[in-house]
Design a protein around this motif. Structure first.
Motif, mmCIF file in Angstrom:
data_model
loop_
_atom_site.group_PDB
_atom_site.id
_atom_site.type_symbol
_atom_site.label_atom_id
_atom_site.label_comp_id
_atom_site.label_asym_id
_atom_site.label_seq_id
_atom_site.Cartn_x
_atom_site.Cartn_y
_atom_site.Cartn_z
ATOM 1 N N SER A 74 0.925 -1.225 0.144
ATOM 2 C CA SER A 74 -0.079 -0.099 0.131
ATOM 3 C C SER A 74 0.849 1.090 0.006
ATOM 4 O O SER A 74 0.557 2.051 -0.600
ATOM 5 C CB SER A 74 -0.853 -0.007 1.334
ATOM 6 N N THR A 75 2.108 1.081 0.777
ATOM 7 C CA THR A 75 2.754 2.391 0.828
ATOM 8 C C THR A 75 3.391 2.614 -0.906
ATOM 9 O O THR A 75 3.323 3.867 -1.088
ATOM 10 C CB THR A 75 4.057 2.069 1.459
ATOM 11 N N VAL A 76 3.769 1.538 -1.556
ATOM 12 C CA VAL A 76 3.995 1.886 -3.060
ATOM 13 C C VAL A 76 2.896 2.203 -3.738
ATOM 14 O O VAL A 76 3.240 3.183 -4.550
ATOM 15 C CB VAL A 76 4.691 0.285 -3.649
ATOM 16 N N GLY A 77 1.878 1.893 -3.355
ATOM 17 C CA GLY A 77 0.629 2.388 -4.126
ATOM 18 C C GLY A 77 0.331 3.646 -4.067
ATOM 19 O O GLY A 77 0.215 4.686 -5.045
ATOM 20 N N VAL A 78 0.337 4.281 -2.781
ATOM 21 C CA VAL A 78 0.287 5.458 -2.456
ATOM 22 C C VAL A 78 1.379 6.344 -2.939
ATOM 23 O O VAL A 78 1.020 7.585 -3.523
ATOM 24 C CB VAL A 78 0.077 5.785 -0.861
ATOM 25 N N ALA A 79 2.517 5.937 -2.814
ATOM 26 C CA ALA A 79 3.797 6.938 -3.468
ATOM 27 C C ALA A 79 3.680 6.943 -4.942
ATOM 28 O O ALA A 79 3.865 8.023 -5.521
ATOM 29 C CB ALA A 79 5.018 5.985 -3.027
#
Length: 472
Positions: free
Chosen positions: A176-181
């Motif tokens: 999810s971090t990758v997705g938001v970033a």
């Protein structure tokens, strides 16, 4: 079936960094020291002051050379801008990115709020460089970088992935971090023509957005699992093509951070080799040679096509000159040196005349060798009609000794010699430190300035120096 970001998160969790050898630790520490040296040296430049002025006073975030604490997100922003201020930050040629000016500010900000060991701090940086480097290799092309800033596109994702792992998030949260970033990737390459300050702020936006991505995922945010390969995802938006496959981390033990080099000159990556080649030529010619009438420079296609690199002027701001290969080479020939001072004399008649008389051409051989090697060939035509040509197969990076000397000189000016020595010692022994979050405060100034506060600062620096020396 898992998505690319989920596969990436699982690969990060499973990575055996200790099995990759001590070279990664050594390189990561040098990258950190190089970043800090650049930030200290750019401490009083206009973009640095503007970034600090925009920060919100608060507890928890320290800015390099700063006096007052600010929010951690603002500290990440300001430190990233400062690290980029000289245009001399570390470079990963294959992704055309300056990962360090995003990675280190983010990790420093996170480490101030979440206690992490120095070893985990360094490993997180290695992961961040790896993710950013591998992703950049896949998505960045001359066509993409003609429009978008590679650092702004790739580094929020890589640094956020490393930061999420550093503070202990699980695979789903890292995904999810990758997705938001990925949703925050940004940075347009319109700035070179005018020499505008946009460029300096790109890594600041990336670092602050990466901070938000990590904290949102930590709080439970759910981001698009197929953000990388989806029909309206990262690759579709920027590469205008399908994602070619998964991000494979550390293939056969290879690490992207080992491909990072440290710039010798405070100028665009693509100008480095050409300027170094020009310096060799002018040294061979000697002071009594006939004046130079024309210059022809052969380069990889990526260098010729990158925005601003082919500019012949006029040059109203130093950033325009630092991006321009014709200006950089002409300045080396006229001033007979490769130094920051070359980019302060924008009105020099000889330099500008030579820059206008410079021709850039694409070399198929040098293009084929890029990005493994960044070569350049220069041919000079003299006023007596002689022609001299010399080539250089690759850029010559700054040595470790040069990186350290630059850091020491810049840091001593801002925080004093004792504090500079304490910071360098802390970095040298950081893998043995229990709290990496002590580093940002070491790099700041005590509130209140001199007197008792200054003495307290010197005492704290001395303790840090002694502690790190004992632990090593």
């Amino acid at each position: 079936m898992s998505t690319r970001s989920q596969q990436l998160a699982e690969a990060i969790i499973a990575a055996d960094l200790q099995g990759l050898g001590e070279a990664l630790t050594i390189k990561a520490k040098l990258c950190l020291l190089d970043f800090l040296g650049c930030a200290f040296e750019a401490w009083d430049l206009a973009p640095s002051k503007q970034a600090v002025a925009s920060a919100v006073p608060a507890r928890g975030g320290h800015v390099v050379g700063g006096v007052h604490e600010v929010t951690p997100a603002d500290a990440a922003f300001a430190n990233a801008v400062m690290g980029h201020g000289l245009v001399r930050e570390d470079m990963h040629a294959a992704s055309v990115c300056h990962h360090g000016v995003v990675v280190w500010p983010l990790l420093m900000a996170l480490a101030e709020g979440t206690r992490v060991s120095g070893r985990r701090f360094l490993d997180a940086a290695v992961i961040a460089y790896e993710v950013g480097g591998r992703l950049g290799r896949m998505v960045i092309s001359p066509g993409v970088s003609a429009l978008y800033r590679p650092t702004g596109l790739v580094s929020p994702i890589g640094s956020a992935a490393g930061g999420a792992w550093m503070i202990g998030l699980g695979a789903d949260q890292i995904a999810s971090t990758v997705g938001v970033a990925a949703n925050t990737s940004s940075g347009l390459n319109q700035w070179p023509g005018s020499g505008a300050s946009d460029m300096f702020f790109h890594p600041g936006f990336a670092a602050r957005n990466a901070w938000s991505a990590v904290r949102l995922a930590e709080a439970g945010a759910f981001a698009s699992p197929d953000i990388l390969e989806g029909p309206a995802g990262f690759f579709a938006a920027y590469a205008r093509d399908a994602m070619p496959g998964p991000l494979v981390l550390f293939p056969e033990g290879d690490a992207e951070i080992l491909s990072v080099y440290h710039k010798a000159a405070p100028a665009c990556n693509f100008a480095q080799t050409a300027c170094q080649t020009a310096l060799r030529l002018i040294e061979m010619l000697g002071p009594d040679a006939a004046p130079v009438r024309g210059i022809k420079i052969a380069l990889p296609e990526a260098a010729v096509r990158y925005p601003g690199c082919d500019s012949h002027g006029p040059f109203e701001r130093s950033l325009q000159a630092k991006m321009s290969i014709p200006f950089g080479v002409a300045a080396v020939i006229v001033h007979r040196q490769l130094a920051e001072a070359n980019y302060r004399d924008l009105g020099n008649v000889q330099v500008n005349s030579l820059a206008r008389a410079t021709e850039l051409v694409t070399s198929p051989e040098l293009t084929a060798a890029f990005p493994a090697r960044q070569g350049a060939t220069i041919e000079l035509t003299l006023e007596d009609d002689r022609r001299l040509s010399i080539g250089q197969t690759d850029v010559t990076p700054a040595t470790e000794a040069e990186v350290r000397q630059r850091f020491r000189e810049a840091a001593a000016i801002v925080v004093g010699e004792a504090a500079a020595e304490a910071i360098e010692s802390f970095v040298d022994g950081i893998e043995d430190m229990h709290d990496a979050g002590e580093l940002p405060s070491l790099c700041s100034l005590p509130e209140g300035g001199g007197g008792a506060a200054s003495r307290q600062r010197q005492s704290r620096s001395g303790r840090a120096f002694s502690r790190s020396a004992q632990q090593r």
